[in-house]
Scaffold this motif. Structure first.
Motif, PDB file in Angstrom:
ATOM      1  N   ARG A 151       0.862  -1.169  -0.004  1.00 52.47           N
ATOM      2  CA  ARG A 151      -0.053  -0.046   0.133  1.00 52.47           C
ATOM      3  C   ARG A 151       0.766   1.263  -0.064  1.00 52.47           C
ATOM      4  NH1 ARG A 151      -3.054   2.459   4.305  1.00 52.47           N
ATOM      5  NH2 ARG A 151      -2.362   0.882   5.893  1.00 52.47           N
ATOM      6  N   ARG A 160       0.370   9.454   2.523  1.00 50.12           N
ATOM      7  CA  ARG A 160       0.242   9.490   3.976  1.00 50.12           C
ATOM      8  C   ARG A 160       1.741  10.489   4.549  1.00 50.12           C
ATOM      9  NH1 ARG A 160       0.001   3.728   4.070  1.00 50.12           N
ATOM     10  NH2 ARG A 160       2.022   3.733   5.308  1.00 50.12           N
ATOM     11  N   ASP A 192       0.736  -3.180  15.179  1.00 50.51           N
ATOM     12  CA  ASP A 192      -0.508  -3.532  14.135  1.00 50.51           C
ATOM     13  C   ASP A 192      -0.201  -2.063  13.266  1.00 50.51           C
ATOM     14  OD1 ASP A 192      -2.467  -3.565  12.377  1.00 50.51           O
ATOM     15  OD2 ASP A 192      -4.040  -3.926  13.918  1.00 50.51           O
ATOM     16  N   ALA A 230      -1.982  -1.334  10.184  1.00 53.08           N
ATOM     17  CA  ALA A 230      -2.959  -1.607   9.318  1.00 53.08           C
ATOM     18  C   ALA A 230      -3.467  -0.042   9.346  1.00 53.08           C
ATOM     19  CB  ALA A 230      -4.191  -2.716   9.588  1.00 53.08           C
ATOM     20  N   ASP A 231      -3.870   0.626   9.711  1.00 52.06           N
ATOM     21  CA  ASP A 231      -4.552   1.786   9.882  1.00 52.06           C
ATOM     22  C   ASP A 231      -3.499   2.981  10.317  1.00 52.06           C
ATOM     23  OD1 ASP A 231      -4.224   1.356  12.647  1.00 52.06           O
ATOM     24  OD2 ASP A 231      -6.512   1.841  13.055  1.00 52.06           O
ATOM     25  N   THR A 232      -2.469   2.828  10.099  1.00 54.09           N
ATOM     26  CA  THR A 232      -1.390   4.012  10.458  1.00 54.09           C
ATOM     27  C   THR A 232      -1.582   5.081   9.411  1.00 54.09           C
ATOM     28  OG1 THR A 232       0.945   4.509  10.812  1.00 54.09           O
ATOM     29  CG2 THR A 232       0.327   3.172   9.051  1.00 54.09           C
ATOM     30  N   LYS A 233      -1.331   6.265  10.039  1.00 55.14           N
ATOM     31  CA  LYS A 233      -1.528   7.705   9.343  1.00 55.14           C
ATOM     32  C   LYS A 233      -0.081   8.008   8.758  1.00 55.14           C
ATOM     33  CE  LYS A 233      -5.555   9.611  11.518  1.00 55.14           C
ATOM     34  NZ  LYS A 233      -6.081  10.754  12.274  1.00 55.14           N
ATOM     35  N   ALA A 242       2.223  -2.734   5.102  1.00 58.63           N
ATOM     36  CA  ALA A 242       1.251  -1.556   5.518  1.00 58.63           C
ATOM     37  C   ALA A 242       1.896  -0.346   4.461  1.00 58.63           C
ATOM     38  CB  ALA A 242       1.439  -1.108   6.830  1.00 58.63           C
TER      39      ALA A 242
END
Length: 346
Positions: free
Chosen positions: A5, A10, A135, A137-140, A176
């Protein structure tokens, strides 16, 4: 430097790994065994690679996004660390508390006479941390700063077929889409090689000191307490050949050198810090990494990244604590110009 991704959409820094409380103690000199010396000043503050770099980045630029992940104890020290993160606006939702052990604690002694540091630590909860505590997966964020191999018993051991848990975490980070960097703890050269060599395929950046670069690259980079710059460059090239890093950098008292996968070599002398301005060197390596990563994040050319790295490290020397003297990045560079730069790195 992309994973599954893209990180291009980001922004910001993610720190992960070691959060501890440093019991900072200033002494006139470090005594030998059976010796006695008075503590001149002491205070407890946050420490460890995850804490120090997160705070340093926010001190360089309060507006940049910083988030962190790690494991701390459900105790007074753990609450102190949560408060430190909150003070700087660091997203700490994944800085998890556990009642299973105390927060990692380090007695961090600084010798007023020599400026050298001596750290004695109780690992506590650090021995319980595993890849399951991370984790992304949703890091900014866009860049991951991970550490410290050699301090966390379960992370240092093999994990689900990987050489160690650090490798597992780096795999997760790359999946990620994060750009990855690693920080190291003091260990023997053989131990550093054992822990770090398997990780090189999953690192984009590596910012370490001269002796650490020499350990990983199997070169004698420090001789008679002096940095052998050519050996640092040779070791850096060997590190690049052994993995997928795009840039590796080594810092040392007289300067720093960065080597790229394309073969570019960039050097930058250090700063002439007045002796009377130095309170302690605790956290200077973290400040160097923070300055470099901030510049890299902002798209600066490598020489300017190294200059800010030196400037942040020099500013940090003004305090016995790890982060309190790091200033906004423009002020760090102005301070460096005020003090002046050394003539060369040799």
């Amino acid at each position: 430097m992309q994973g599954e991704r893209s990180a291009s959409a980001r922004s910001g820094i993610v720190t992960a790994g070691t959060w501890c409380v440093d019991g900072n103690k200033l002494v006139e000199y470090w005594p030998g065994e059976d010796g006695l010396v008075e503590i001149l000043h002491e205070e407890s503050r946050g420490g460890g690679s995850g804490c120090n770099l997160a705070i340093d980045i926010k001190r360089l630029d309060p507006d940049i996004w910083v988030e962190t992940q790690g494991l701390i104890g459900e105790d007074e020290d753990g609450r102190l660390l949560h408060a430190e993160a909150d003070r700087y606006g660091i997203d700490r939702r994944r800085l998890v508390m556990t009642p299973e052990a105390r927060t990692l604690h380090t007695d961090a002694y600084t010798s007023q006479r020599s400026g050298r540091r001596t750290h004695i630590f109780n690992p506590g909860v650090a021995s319980l941390m595993t890849p399951e505590h991370f984790d992304f997966a949703d890091t900014k964020g866009r860049i991951l700063h991970l550490g410290l191999p050699g301090v966390h018993k379960k992370m240092d051991a093999p994990w689900n077929g990987d050489a160690n848990g650090w490798l597992t975490v780096l795999r997760m980070a790359k999946q990620a889409g994060l750009i990855t960097n690693l920080e190291l703890a003091t260990a023997s050269p053989a131990r550093l090689r054992e822990l770090v060599r398997p990780l090189l395929a999953h690192l984009d950046l590596l910012i370490v000191n001269d002796s650490e670069m020499g350990a990983i690259g199997e070169e004698e980079t420090v001789r008679d307490d002096r940095t052998v710059v050519d050996a640092c460059i040779k070791a850096a090239r060997k590190v690049l050949e052994a993995g997928n890093c795009q840039v590796v950098a080594a810092h040392f008292p007289t300067g720093a050198v960065a080597v790229t996968r394309d073969g570019d070599i960039v050097t930058q002398p250090s700063i002439r810090v007045p002796k009377q301005a130095i309170a302690g060197a605790n956290g200077a390596g973290d400040a160097f990494a923070a300055g470099f990563l901030y510049g890299f994040h902002e798209g600066w050319e490598l020489r300017r990244c190294l200059a800010l790295a030196h400037a942040a490290a020099a500013a940090s020397l003004r305090s016995v604590t790890t982060c309190d003297a790091v200033a906004p990045w423009r002020e760090c560079l102005a301070l460096a110009d005020e003090w002046g730069w050394n003539d060369g790195i040799g």
